[in-house]
Write a protein that holds these residues in place. Structure first.
Motif, PDB file in Angstrom:
ATOM      1  N   GLU A  56      77.591 -20.569  25.225  1.00 41.78           N
ATOM      2  CA  GLU A  56      77.110 -21.325  24.065  1.00 41.78           C
ATOM      3  C   GLU A  56      78.074 -22.456  23.713  1.00 41.78           C
ATOM      4  N   LEU A  57      79.367 -22.176  23.796  1.00 33.84           N
ATOM      5  CA  LEU A  57      80.371 -23.190  23.494  1.00 33.84           C
ATOM      6  C   LEU A  57      80.325 -24.303  24.546  1.00 33.84           C
ATOM      7  N   ALA A  58      80.196 -23.927  25.800  1.00 35.36           N
ATOM      8  CA  ALA A  58      80.119 -24.927  26.872  1.00 35.36           C
ATOM      9  C   ALA A  58      78.886 -25.803  26.706  1.00 35.36           C
ATOM     10  N   ALA A  59      77.759 -25.205  26.357  1.00 36.77           N
ATOM     11  CA  ALA A  59      76.529 -25.970  26.190  1.00 36.77           C
ATOM     12  C   ALA A  59      76.628 -26.928  25.012  1.00 36.77           C
ATOM     13  N   ALA A  60      77.264 -26.493  23.926  1.00 41.02           N
ATOM     14  CA  ALA A  60      77.394 -27.334  22.735  1.00 41.02           C
ATOM     15  C   ALA A  60      78.224 -28.573  23.014  1.00 41.02           C
ATOM     16  N   GLY A  61      79.145 -28.478  23.972  1.00 39.14           N
ATOM     17  CA  GLY A  61      80.011 -29.605  24.281  1.00 39.14           C
ATOM     18  C   GLY A  61      79.544 -30.429  25.460  1.00 39.14           C
ATOM     19  N   ASP A  62      78.337 -30.184  25.936  1.00 35.76           N
ATOM     20  CA  ASP A  62      77.862 -30.901  27.112  1.00 35.76           C
ATOM     21  C   ASP A  62      77.443 -32.324  26.736  1.00 35.76           C
TER      22      ASP A  62
ATOM     23  N   ALA B 166      74.731 -40.620  21.451  1.00 32.34           N
ATOM     24  CA  ALA B 166      75.469 -39.361  21.551  1.00 32.34           C
ATOM     25  C   ALA B 166      74.524 -38.218  21.876  1.00 32.34           C
ATOM     26  N   PRO B 167      74.997 -37.231  22.641  1.00 33.22           N
ATOM     27  CA  PRO B 167      74.132 -36.101  23.009  1.00 33.22           C
ATOM     28  C   PRO B 167      73.944 -35.144  21.852  1.00 33.22           C
ATOM     29  N   ARG B 168      72.758 -34.546  21.808  1.00 34.99           N
ATOM     30  CA  ARG B 168      72.451 -33.518  20.817  1.00 34.99           C
ATOM     31  C   ARG B 168      71.786 -32.335  21.528  1.00 34.99           C
ATOM     32  N   PRO B 169      72.566 -31.518  22.257  1.00 36.36           N
ATOM     33  CA  PRO B 169      71.977 -30.397  22.994  1.00 36.36           C
ATOM     34  C   PRO B 169      71.200 -29.424  22.117  1.00 36.36           C
ATOM     35  N   ALA B 170      71.652 -29.231  20.880  1.00 35.66           N
ATOM     36  CA  ALA B 170      70.983 -28.273  19.982  1.00 35.66           C
ATOM     37  C   ALA B 170      69.715 -28.837  19.370  1.00 35.66           C
ATOM     38  N   GLU B 171      69.441 -30.132  19.578  1.00 34.05           N
ATOM     39  CA  GLU B 171      68.239 -30.775  19.040  1.00 34.05           C
ATOM     40  C   GLU B 171      67.297 -31.169  20.161  1.00 34.05           C
ATOM     41  N   GLY B 172      67.090 -30.235  21.065  1.00 33.68           N
ATOM     42  CA  GLY B 172      66.176 -30.482  22.176  1.00 33.68           C
ATOM     43  C   GLY B 172      66.716 -31.423  23.225  1.00 33.68           C
ATOM     44  N   GLY B 173      68.036 -31.688  23.189  1.00 38.38           N
ATOM     45  CA  GLY B 173      68.643 -32.553  24.194  1.00 38.38           C
ATOM     46  C   GLY B 173      68.437 -34.029  23.943  1.00 38.38           C
TER      47      GLY B 173
ATOM     48  N   ARG C 113      69.488 -30.712  29.540  1.00 41.55           N
ATOM     49  CA  ARG C 113      69.961 -31.323  28.308  1.00 41.55           C
ATOM     50  C   ARG C 113      69.897 -30.386  27.104  1.00 41.55           C
ATOM     51  N   ARG C 114      69.115 -29.323  27.204  1.00 36.88           N
ATOM     52  CA  ARG C 114      68.927 -28.424  26.070  1.00 36.88           C
ATOM     53  C   ARG C 114      69.957 -27.298  26.105  1.00 36.88           C
ATOM     54  N   ALA C 115      70.462 -26.954  24.932  1.00 35.84           N
ATOM     55  CA  ALA C 115      71.508 -25.947  24.848  1.00 35.84           C
ATOM     56  C   ALA C 115      71.053 -24.604  25.410  1.00 35.84           C
ATOM     57  N   ASP C 116      69.833 -24.174  25.072  1.00 38.48           N
ATOM     58  CA  ASP C 116      69.378 -22.863  25.544  1.00 38.48           C
ATOM     59  C   ASP C 116      69.235 -22.840  27.061  1.00 38.48           C
ATOM     60  N   THR C 117      68.837 -23.967  27.654  1.00 36.92           N
ATOM     61  CA  THR C 117      68.748 -24.041  29.116  1.00 36.92           C
ATOM     62  C   THR C 117      70.125 -23.902  29.752  1.00 36.92           C
ATOM     63  N   MET C 118      71.091 -24.613  29.205  1.00 38.35           N
ATOM     64  CA  MET C 118      72.437 -24.581  29.787  1.00 38.35           C
ATOM     65  C   MET C 118      73.072 -23.204  29.654  1.00 38.35           C
ATOM     66  N   VAL C 119      72.824 -22.535  28.551  1.00 41.77           N
ATOM     67  CA  VAL C 119      73.332 -21.170  28.387  1.00 41.77           C
ATOM     68  C   VAL C 119      72.718 -20.246  29.431  1.00 41.77           C
TER      69      VAL C 119
END
Length: 661
Positions: free
Chosen positions: A17-23, A40-47, A627-633
């Motif tokens: 989760e931490l890695a995805a938030a900083g992607d 700027a990227p917003r992984p938690a907002e649908g990428g 680009r999405r946080a849940d995908t990266m996790v």
């Protein structure tokens, strides 16, 4: 107290989760008066990509709320999506929104909503816009137009175009004025001279890629039209990556005519070019996205330039003396985005222990400071990897550049005599580069006791054209062999466990990872692989299964399909499923038009029933590059679970990946 535990099983605060938030990283810097803006990227907002405004007093805000997504699909990778200018009433911004690809205008200091400037496209991929440049004296914004003429991915034309700022083209394609014809397949980097009389831009045609050969075109500007266009510089064997006008009206271009992308002053009449700072270094790189910028002139006549060999630095060049003074700091990678406001230069930079941040240099004092997206240590830096450069010997003794990230966790150590597993990370492109910068996705593995080696195999940028050209017609050979050379060297010297080597990569790196499972060059080397949105079938990719920009990339990487069909067949993993012995996980975005899911499905159908443990995870709403946080996790968990099952260690807190044979 240090806990003794097997490699891979170490507990770490670097969560998925931490890695995805900083992607992701800041991109597309620009100056609007005294303000600096970027996306700027917003992984938690649908990428989505947000548009960030930094005012002159240092305060920052995101000016467009979700779901606005400041991004476009030109060349599918996207080009510069916004531009702005300062007016007495505040900034005026034009931008592209990813959802409909239209160009919009808005005034952030007013209460009005963004208003469309361009119509919706009705055919194929529609109308797409990038690299906007505001021309208030003409009441227009000049930009690159990518227009689909049919349903096929290569039924497309590209021109430089002028869009009225009054919104009259929002429902009328005919109100868009074309500045060039479509005789060139690709156009980018329009630059108008300081006196407004001339303009230059870069173009190229299939089958060249922009790092193979481009042309610098020049034309007269009269009544808003570009007339008398001619080629000033470049050709099939020369790559001009960027051109800019200096304040005195002279022209600078980054060209690799010497074997390295160096900065040249170009005579606008004859095309004669003089190298201003001859070095065996790169002052540019592969032009993957329209609008990338490695150098920028200052009002004083000095030039800010990103340069280096492998690592990159930001320097200030005096074009009259050739003197180059570098910016102090621990940054080892500067992104191809620069903004100039007065005598200040702003860029995006990172280092081995810092993520990408927005850095401003005051050229009058030489002082550099972080002004945006400042790196924050969300965990104790003691858990970050401690990387170092390595140069390995590849086949025939050729140099292979790499970065080695040994396992590192201050609270854990392995039992005596246990060598760590290592994963070869293969970058995309393949005409790309793996920079030496902090990546929490990488730290996710090293802090658990798994080593990583990032290989800049032959074909990578950063080491000159000769190194880049090693991959010509050798894709699936040189990249596979160079990555294997690094893995074998680490095993032979006792750094890595030879029985626990893996390979992973995405896009072109996914190709190399998959090819490494089927190539005779690597038989028995890798115990498993993580293959992420890959190319698996060269013939399919060459015959319409990808987008226009890369549709003829394989001509240089492999050859002409009609002339060497056996080469395409022999190197494609899809044709050698019977050679796959090692377990693997395949990760794929279902909206990917660059490396489409059909290739994965074709490959998996041939692997089924062969007794090879594998998993296939797909992600709705994801394209090429997650680009999405849940995908990266999910992807990080799946990869670690694969290693745990293959290498024989426990991975606490990680959902087990179901492997079927």
């Amino acid at each position: 107290m240090v806990t003794i535990a097997p490699h891979g099983s170490w507990e770490s605060p670097v969560s998925a989760e931490l890695a995805a938030a900083g992607d992701g990283r800041p991109e597309h810097l620009g100056a609007v008066g005294d303000e600096v803006w970027w996306t700027a990227p917003r992984p938690a907002e649908g990428g989505r990509r947000a548009l960030v405004r930094r005012r002159a007093d240092g305060t920052q805000e995101s000016v467009l709320p979700a779901p606005w997504n400041v991004r476009n699909r030109v060349h599918e990778y996207g080009g510069t999506p916004w531009a702005g200018m300062s007016t007495p009433d505040g900034p005026v911004i034009v931008f592209t929104d990813f959802a409909d690809q239209r160009l919009y205008a808005f005034e952030p200091d007013s209460a009005s909503a963004p208003r469309p400037l361009t119509p919706l496209g009705a055919v194929g991929g529609g109308l797409r816009w990038c690299e906007p440049q505001l021309r208030p004296e003409r009441g227009e914004v000049w930009c690159v137009l990518e227009e689909f003429t049919g349903e096929g991915p290569s039924e497309v034309r590209r021109v430089l175009a002028a869009v009225p700022l009054d919104g009259s083209a929002a429902q009328d394609r005919g109100a868009v004025r074309e500045l060039t014809d479509d005789s060139r397949r690709f156009v980018t980097a329009l630059r108008v001279s300081p006196d407004g009389r001339q303009a230059v831009w870069i173009s190229w045609d299939h089958p060249s890629m922009p790092w193979d050969g481009t042309e610098l075109r020049i034309a007269q500007v009269g009544d808003g039209a570009l007339t008398g266009a001619r080629t000033l510089l470049g050709g099939p064997q020369e790559s001009v990556a960027q051109a800019e006008w200096l304040p005195d009206g002279s022209l600078l271009a980054a060209t690799d005519r010497t074997g390295w992308w160096n900065l040249h002053r170009v005579d606008t009449t004859t095309g004669a070019a003089v190298n201003l700072c001859p070095r065996e270094e790169e002052f540019a790189a592969g032009l993957w996205k329209p609008g990338q910028r490695w150098f920028a002139p200052l009002p004083s006549g000095l030039v800010a330039a990103v340069h280096g060999r492998g690592d990159t630095r930001l320097g200030i060049l005096d074009p009259h003396t050739g003197e180059l003074a570098d910016v102090p700091g621990a940054w080892t990678e500067w992104a191809p985005t620069l903004a100039v406001h007065g005598e200040r230069v702003t860029g995006v930079a990172a280092g081995p222990y810092t993520a990408y941040e927005v850095v401003e240099l005051d050229t009058r004092t030489g002082r550099a400071q972080v002004i945006g997206a400042a790196h924050e240590d969300r965990v104790d830096p003691a858990y970050y990897p401690r990387p170092h450069h390595r140069t390995f010997a590849g086949p025939g003794g050729r140099e292979v550049h790499a970065h080695v990230y040994p396992p590192h966790n201050p609270e854990f150590a392995a039992p005596d005599g246990e060598l760590p597993p290592y994963v070869v990370w293969v970058h995309g492109g393949p005409t790309g580069h793996a920079p030496l910068v902090l990546d929490l996705s990488l730290a996710y593995f090293t802090s658990r006791g798994i080593g990583v080696v990032e290989v800049n195999y032959g074909g990578s940028t950063g080491y000159g054209r000769e190194y880049r050209n090693r991959l010509r017609e050798q894709w699936g050979v040189v990249d596979v062999a160079d990555c294997a050379a690094a893995a074998r060297a680490l095993a032979e010297e006792g750094t890595a466990d030879p029985a626990r080597l893996a390979v992973r990569g995405g896009s072109a790196g996914g190709w190399t990872a998959a090819a490494s499972l089927t190539s005779p060059l690597t038989e028995g080397l890798y115990a498993c692989a993580a293959v992420i949105y890959p190319i698996l079938d060269l013939a399919g990719w060459a015959c319409g299964e990808t987008h226009d920009f890369e549709s003829q990339y394989l001509v240089s990487l492999v050859g002409e399909l009609a002339e060497v069909p056996e080469r395409f067949a022999e190197r494609s993993p899809v044709n050698h499923a019977e050679r796959v012995r090692a377990p693997f996980v395949l990760l794929q975005g279902l909206d990917d038009v660059i490396c489409p899911p059909v290739q994965c499905e074709r490959f998996l159908a041939l692997v089924e029933g062969r007794g090879v443990p594998h998993a296939y995870l797909t992600y709705e709403g994801e394209g090429h590059g997650f680009r999405r946080a849940d995908t990266m996790v999910s992807a990080l968990h799946a990869e670690l679970s694969l290693y745990a099952q293959t290498f024989g260690f426990d991975a606490p807190g990680v959902p087990p990946l179901e492997l079927k044979g």
